[in-house]
Design an enzyme around this catalytic site. Structure first.
Site, PDB file in Angstrom:
ATOM      1  N   SER A  51       0.795  -1.234   0.000  1.00 33.94           N
ATOM      2  CA  SER A  51       0.000   0.000   0.000  1.00 33.94           C
ATOM      3  C   SER A  51       0.825   1.280   0.000  1.00 33.94           C
ATOM      4  O   SER A  51       0.249   2.374  -0.067  1.00 33.94           O
ATOM      5  CB  SER A  51      -0.954   0.009   1.195  1.00 33.94           C
ATOM      6  OG  SER A  51      -2.095  -0.761   0.914  1.00 33.94           O
ATOM      7  N   LYS A  54      -0.016   3.713  -2.730  1.00 37.47           N
ATOM      8  CA  LYS A  54      -1.018   4.776  -2.666  1.00 37.47           C
ATOM      9  C   LYS A  54      -0.399   6.165  -2.673  1.00 37.47           C
ATOM     10  O   LYS A  54      -1.094   7.154  -2.942  1.00 37.47           O
ATOM     11  CB  LYS A  54      -1.917   4.563  -1.449  1.00 37.47           C
ATOM     12  CG  LYS A  54      -2.784   3.300  -1.560  1.00 37.47           C
ATOM     13  CD  LYS A  54      -3.672   3.099  -0.346  1.00 37.47           C
ATOM     14  CE  LYS A  54      -4.641   1.929  -0.523  1.00 37.47           C
ATOM     15  NZ  LYS A  54      -3.992   0.604  -0.416  1.00 37.47           N
ATOM     16  N   SER A 115      -6.178   3.509   4.390  1.00 40.83           N
ATOM     17  CA  SER A 115      -5.587   2.726   3.304  1.00 40.83           C
ATOM     18  C   SER A 115      -6.655   1.896   2.598  1.00 40.83           C
ATOM     19  O   SER A 115      -6.423   0.751   2.189  1.00 40.83           O
ATOM     20  CB  SER A 115      -4.464   1.808   3.827  1.00 40.83           C
ATOM     21  OG  SER A 115      -3.649   1.358   2.762  1.00 40.83           O
ATOM     22  N   LYS A 252       3.193   6.666   4.694  1.00 36.34           N
ATOM     23  CA  LYS A 252       2.346   5.562   4.253  1.00 36.34           C
ATOM     24  C   LYS A 252       2.924   4.211   4.642  1.00 36.34           C
ATOM     25  O   LYS A 252       4.110   3.936   4.440  1.00 36.34           O
ATOM     26  CB  LYS A 252       2.147   5.603   2.734  1.00 36.34           C
ATOM     27  CG  LYS A 252       1.015   4.716   2.257  1.00 36.34           C
ATOM     28  CD  LYS A 252      -0.332   5.240   2.691  1.00 36.34           C
ATOM     29  CE  LYS A 252      -1.441   4.218   2.550  1.00 36.34           C
ATOM     30  NZ  LYS A 252      -1.396   3.139   3.576  1.00 36.34           N
TER      31      LYS A 252
END
Length: 443
Positions: A51, A54, A115, A252
């Site tokens: 993730s 992202k 997320s 992140k």
């Protein structure tokens, strides 16, 4: 014309620090302002990013908003496929109703904080019209930003098999995932922070309610347990307090079976910001422990120093000769100062390299009048005394250790009479010199 001049005493090897031991397959620490690499471990090998993907989706969304192609209040209508995916509790998500309308700003918050994968795919459709076109944009943007080791096959960072459960078509192989090198992940984070600093306003939120007051209401808690903001709600998240880090406000997390547990962190203290990346750690908590280790190393061992002051003059080259001017030389100095993050006690490990612009001088190294004050005549660059070039996550980073060298004063062109008299004087001077040499040769 390239001249090397030592600026400081001492003779020590300068390189990305190696005394730090990080338990991760890949890791990197950089100065956020310049992109200078302060520590790296296997940073140029492509690994799963999960993730952390992202961040690229955030970049493309924020870019589209800046260009007016997407609006924050723009609404998105959810398809049955996407709604079904949003209700898969094995994936990180917020619930999205079939035919439900959600604003871009809410989907963005869900992506950045929770997320949320279905919300991320919704954003991809909003920006590009389809997941496939958005993935193409992701790879094109990575190329444009100069990344070297990467491949994007989806907008969320999931393994493709998780997407195949809800959508009949995917990009790439059924078990493929997005990959990047730690160096490129850090570069992506750097571009995101510099180009869209407002991203930190969202990434720093520890808790937020999605679709508040509706049947879709969902309490999102940020997967980044190191956020300083978790201090303010310590009673609600007591287990997170051991990970909270002063000054940390992004960026992140990510995890899959293939990628392991990853984290791109960034923290700022006293005006100094660092970016760290750890990839393929063994657990959810280890990624935070290793990030703390890296950031502690940064804040405890490095600080910004003025390496070259404004109007610095290189010893032995404080002036350049001038022809056809009222003066026969001009003072030169640096236009600005050079500030750089250096390890404690190693400020003296650098030298300066002065390069005079060959287009500005003749074969004898002389400038030709008239010369204007502030006119660029060359460049001064900082380099380690013993090691090679300083490492940066982008080529543009090198600009942070160079400065223009300029003329410190005007030099007007001499009038025709002065030039003529100089010519005559030079002629007779050469003539007398020749006669003197000849006479001396007689004796």
């Amino acid at each position: 014309m390239i001249m090397f001049f030592s600026l400081f005493a001492g003779f020590h090897k300068v390189e990305a620090a190696t005394e730090l031991d990080v338990n991760a397959a890949g890791a990197i620490l950089v100065d956020a302002e310049t992109g200078m690499v302060l520590y790296e471990k296997n940073s140029e090998t492509a690994l799963g990013i999960a993730s952390m993907t992202k961040m690229m989706t955030e970049y493309l969304l924020l870019e589209a908003i800046k260009e007016g192609k997407v609006k924050w209040d723009q609404e998105y209508i959810v398809s049955p496929h996407l709604s079904n995916m949003s209700h898969d509790d094995s994936l990180s998500n917020v619930y999205l109703r079939v035919e439900g309308k959600y604003k871009v700003k809410d989907l963005y918050a869900a992506m950045a904080i929770e997320s949320a994968n279905a919300a991320t795919m919704a954003i991809a459709e909003i920006v590009a019209g389809s997941e496939a076109k958005f993935v193409e944009m992701m790879n094109n943007k990575a190329n444009e930003l100069g990344f070297e080791k990467y491949k994007f096959v989806n907008s969320s960072g999931l393994n493709n098999r998780d997407i195949l459960k809800f959508f009949p078509e995917i990009i790439g192989d059924p078990d493929e995932e997005n990959i990047m090198a730690a160096k490129d992940v850090a570069a992506l984070a750097s571009h995101l922070i510099h180009d869209f600093p407002e991203v930190l306003e969202t990434s720093s939120i520890p808790e937020k309610i999605f679709a508040q007051g509706t049947e879709d209401e969902f309490v999102m808690d940020n997967w980044n347990w190191m956020l300083e903001g978790y201090k303010e709600i310590a009673d609600d998240y007591p287990n997170y307090q051991q990970f909270v880090y002063d000054g940390l406000d992004g960026l992140k997390t990510g995890s899959t079976a293939f990628a392991g547990y990853n984290f791109t962190g960034t923290a700022s203290r006293d005006g100094q910001r660092y970016i760290s990346v750890v990839m393929n750690t063994s657990s959810q908590t280890e990624r935070f422990k290793e990030t703390r280790k890296i950031l502690d190393f940064a804040f405890n061992n490095f600080k910004k120093e003025e390496i070259i002051p404004k109007h610095y003059q290189v010893k032995g080259k404080k002036n350049l000769p001038v022809i056809k001017g009222k003066e026969d030389q001009v003072k030169i100095y640096t236009k600005d100062a050079i500030n750089m993050v250096v390890k404690n006690g190693e400020k003296d490990n650098y030298k300066t390299v002065l390069t005079i612009d060959e287009k500005k001088v003749n074969k004898q190294g002389e400038l030709t009048a008239p010369i204007k004050k502030g006119e660029k005549v060359g460049t001064l660059v900082i380099q380690p005394k013993e090691a090679g070039n300083l490492g940066f996550i982008t080529e543009k980073g090198q600009n942070n250790i160079s400065v223009d060298v300029i003329a410190a004063e005007d030099v007007e062109k001499a009038n025709w009479f002065v030039l003529m008299m100089r010519g005559i004087g030079g002629f007779f001077g050469d003539l007398w010199g020749g006669i003197s040499s000849t006479v001396k040769g007689w004796f």
